[in-house]
Design a protein around this motif. Structure first.
Motif, mmCIF file in Angstrom:
data_model
loop_
_atom_site.group_PDB
_atom_site.id
_atom_site.type_symbol
_atom_site.label_atom_id
_atom_site.label_comp_id
_atom_site.label_asym_id
_atom_site.label_seq_id
_atom_site.Cartn_x
_atom_site.Cartn_y
_atom_site.Cartn_z
ATOM 1 N N GLU A 1 6.130 -123.653 9.292
ATOM 2 C CA GLU A 1 5.423 -123.768 8.256
ATOM 3 C C GLU A 1 4.160 -122.963 8.504
ATOM 4 O O GLU A 1 3.659 -122.405 7.679
ATOM 5 N N LEU A 2 3.531 -123.205 9.665
ATOM 6 C CA LEU A 2 2.272 -122.482 10.047
ATOM 7 C C LEU A 2 2.356 -121.030 9.862
ATOM 8 O O LEU A 2 1.635 -120.417 9.138
ATOM 9 N N GLY A 3 3.410 -120.619 10.460
ATOM 10 C CA GLY A 3 3.472 -119.146 10.613
ATOM 11 C C GLY A 3 4.088 -118.721 9.199
ATOM 12 O O GLY A 3 3.501 -117.594 8.786
ATOM 13 N N LEU A 4 4.895 -119.305 8.519
ATOM 14 C CA LEU A 4 5.224 -118.685 7.310
ATOM 15 C C LEU A 4 4.049 -118.778 6.202
ATOM 16 O O LEU A 4 4.055 -117.681 5.737
ATOM 17 N N LYS A 5 3.142 -119.890 6.354
ATOM 18 C CA LYS A 5 2.141 -119.643 5.340
ATOM 19 C C LYS A 5 1.260 -118.569 5.776
ATOM 20 O O LYS A 5 0.481 -117.819 4.788
ATOM 21 N N LEU A 6 0.984 -118.283 7.199
ATOM 22 C CA LEU A 6 0.091 -117.206 7.374
ATOM 23 C C LEU A 6 0.555 -115.804 7.049
ATOM 24 O O LEU A 6 -0.258 -114.976 6.328
ATOM 25 N N LEU A 7 2.051 -115.692 7.057
ATOM 26 C CA LEU A 7 2.525 -114.358 6.679
ATOM 27 C C LEU A 7 2.539 -114.279 5.242
ATOM 28 O O LEU A 7 2.170 -113.253 4.486
ATOM 29 N N LEU A 8 3.023 -115.325 4.582
ATOM 30 C CA LEU A 8 2.813 -115.232 2.864
ATOM 31 C C LEU A 8 1.514 -115.019 2.358
ATOM 32 O O LEU A 8 1.208 -114.214 1.452
ATOM 33 N N GLN A 9 0.580 -115.699 2.937
ATOM 34 C CA GLN A 9 -0.876 -115.422 2.738
ATOM 35 C C GLN A 9 -1.264 -114.191 2.833
ATOM 36 O O GLN A 9 -2.054 -113.310 1.881
ATOM 37 N N GLY A 10 -0.990 -113.574 4.229
ATOM 38 C CA GLY A 10 -1.411 -112.114 4.538
ATOM 39 C C GLY A 10 -0.872 -111.399 3.437
ATOM 40 O O GLY A 10 -1.510 -110.116 3.145
ATOM 41 N N LEU A 11 0.426 -111.590 3.286
ATOM 42 C CA LEU A 11 1.143 -110.480 2.371
ATOM 43 C C LEU A 11 0.689 -110.649 0.733
ATOM 44 O O LEU A 11 1.154 -109.809 -0.057
ATOM 45 N N GLY A 12 -0.333 -111.424 0.483
ATOM 46 C CA GLY A 12 -0.696 -111.673 -0.554
ATOM 47 C C GLY A 12 0.268 -112.363 -1.603
ATOM 48 O O GLY A 12 0.145 -112.259 -2.911
ATOM 49 N N MET A 13 0.976 -112.875 -1.282
ATOM 50 C CA MET A 13 2.100 -113.670 -1.907
ATOM 51 C C MET A 13 2.068 -115.389 -2.410
ATOM 52 O O MET A 13 2.540 -115.711 -3.065
#
Lengths: 217, 217
Positions: A203-215
């Motif tokens: 969940e940590l990594g998924l959140k970081l990536l989705l946030q980073g991608l602006g989604m």
DNA sequence: ACCTGAACACCGTTCAAGT
DNA sequence: ACCTGAACACCGTTCAAGT
């Protein structure tokens, strides 16, 4: 193992008639029971109560059978409704994918490392890519976002199903006691590498990536 | 292939004497030339100019030989100096890891999917974990950060070495023409899945994760 | 139409024997 | 000390033959 009980001997010996469906089901069961490496057409025949060669009437080769298992698994994945927010659709697909990897951890090794360019495979890829387009990303950013999240999901599931928590794979692993003494920071971190932490870490990594991608915010 | 030229026949027949070093070198070459699946002790013996069984005097089993190749590869990885900023050390390790995967793409499949719990393996893990501690993360966050970046690196390298860009792995792939017609968004994105985009895509996800973990701004 | 059985060219590995 | 060769228990697959 003995032939199944409660049927008369001739019926038990004849078993059911062979067909693709039955071969696929038994193949998946055998792979999960014994592992991909140990999976052979000869053992499968034994399990099915027929000659290994009988399988070749229904599938031209072992590779064709494995392809069919990939398709069957892909077709079993639930596709989230299109009216959900793109980030939620992606989360839902990632969740389904991880559940599948946990359900068939040994077959997953084959799933993960073979390109899904069958009809079902491409359809699934299209479904996922759609989420990125739906989030308003341009083709290049959609492709890269897809890739980046795919890398992450691939690595996470492979590690969860075949990694550290499954025990040593070296023939001569460094004993835990030595790890403790020589590399205490590794021993300490090892606690967080256990299955009960899989969800939180993923969940940590998924959140970081989705946030980073602006989604997601 | 013919025996090597320019030496007298007996010398050529005798070849060099067998030892672990020579066996390992030839094994890696054979794996890259023919692939992991095709790699066998019998072919390796042929390559070395000896009986397959001679190898077993130097390595107790094929698994021991593969373990030795893992160790040798791990020991060949450059370790960044400790005075660099943690994020730079991580970037440097990720860079070295990807370079290794590109250098030995076929052996990398074994590398990636086997736990490195040999002495060299644990030492390498300790080196990487140190970067997270050096960034001031608490044990739990260091462990999770390590994991998340590790997932990403694992998935990216596996995809780069064995994924989509290597061509179809299905026995009956959907033809490009059909992909174009049925799933144009997949065909369009496929362009960004080619090797010339590997670096930029990898960098995107790495940046997002390092920033998200608070190790880079 | 569906299944079998012998055969071929492979595997990893054991073991007793050679030098 | 180091290497060989026959042998064993496996593979996937071809092919001609059975029902």
């Amino acid at each position: 193992m003995p032939t199944s009980k409660s049927t008369s001997p001739p019926a038990a010996a004849a078993r059911q008639t062979l067909n693709r469906e039955r071969i696929e089901t038994e193949a998946l069961a055998l792979i999960e029971a014994q592992g991909l490496e140990a999976f052979s057409t000869r053992k499968l025949g034994q399990q099915l109560g027929c000659e290994a060669m009988s399988i070749y009437y229904h599938f031209p080769s072992k590779a064709h059978l494995l392809d069919a298992l990939v398709d069957r698994t892909l077709n079993g994945l639930p596709i989230p409704p299109k009216n959900l927010r793109p980030a939620l659709r992606i989360r839902s697909i990632a969740q389904a994918w991880r559940a599948m990897s946990r359900q068939s951890p040994r077959f997953y090794l084959w799933m993960a490392l073979h390109r899904w360019n069958s009809e079902s495979g491409v359809r699934f890829l299209a479904e996922v890519l759609d989420c990125f387009y739906a989030a308003g990303l341009k083709p290049e950013q959609a492709a890269r976002g897809f890739r980046v999240l795919g890398y992450y999901l691939l690595g996470a599931t492979l590690d969860e199903t075949s990694g550290y928590a499954q025990g040593p794979s070296s023939v001569q692993p460094l004993p835990d006691e030595a790890v403790q003494r020589l590399y205490p920071q590794v021993a300490q971190a090892g606690r967080y590498f256990q299955p009960e932490h899989f969800d939180a870490t993923f969940e940590l990594g998924l959140k970081l990536l989705l946030q980073g991608l602006g989604m997601e915010d």
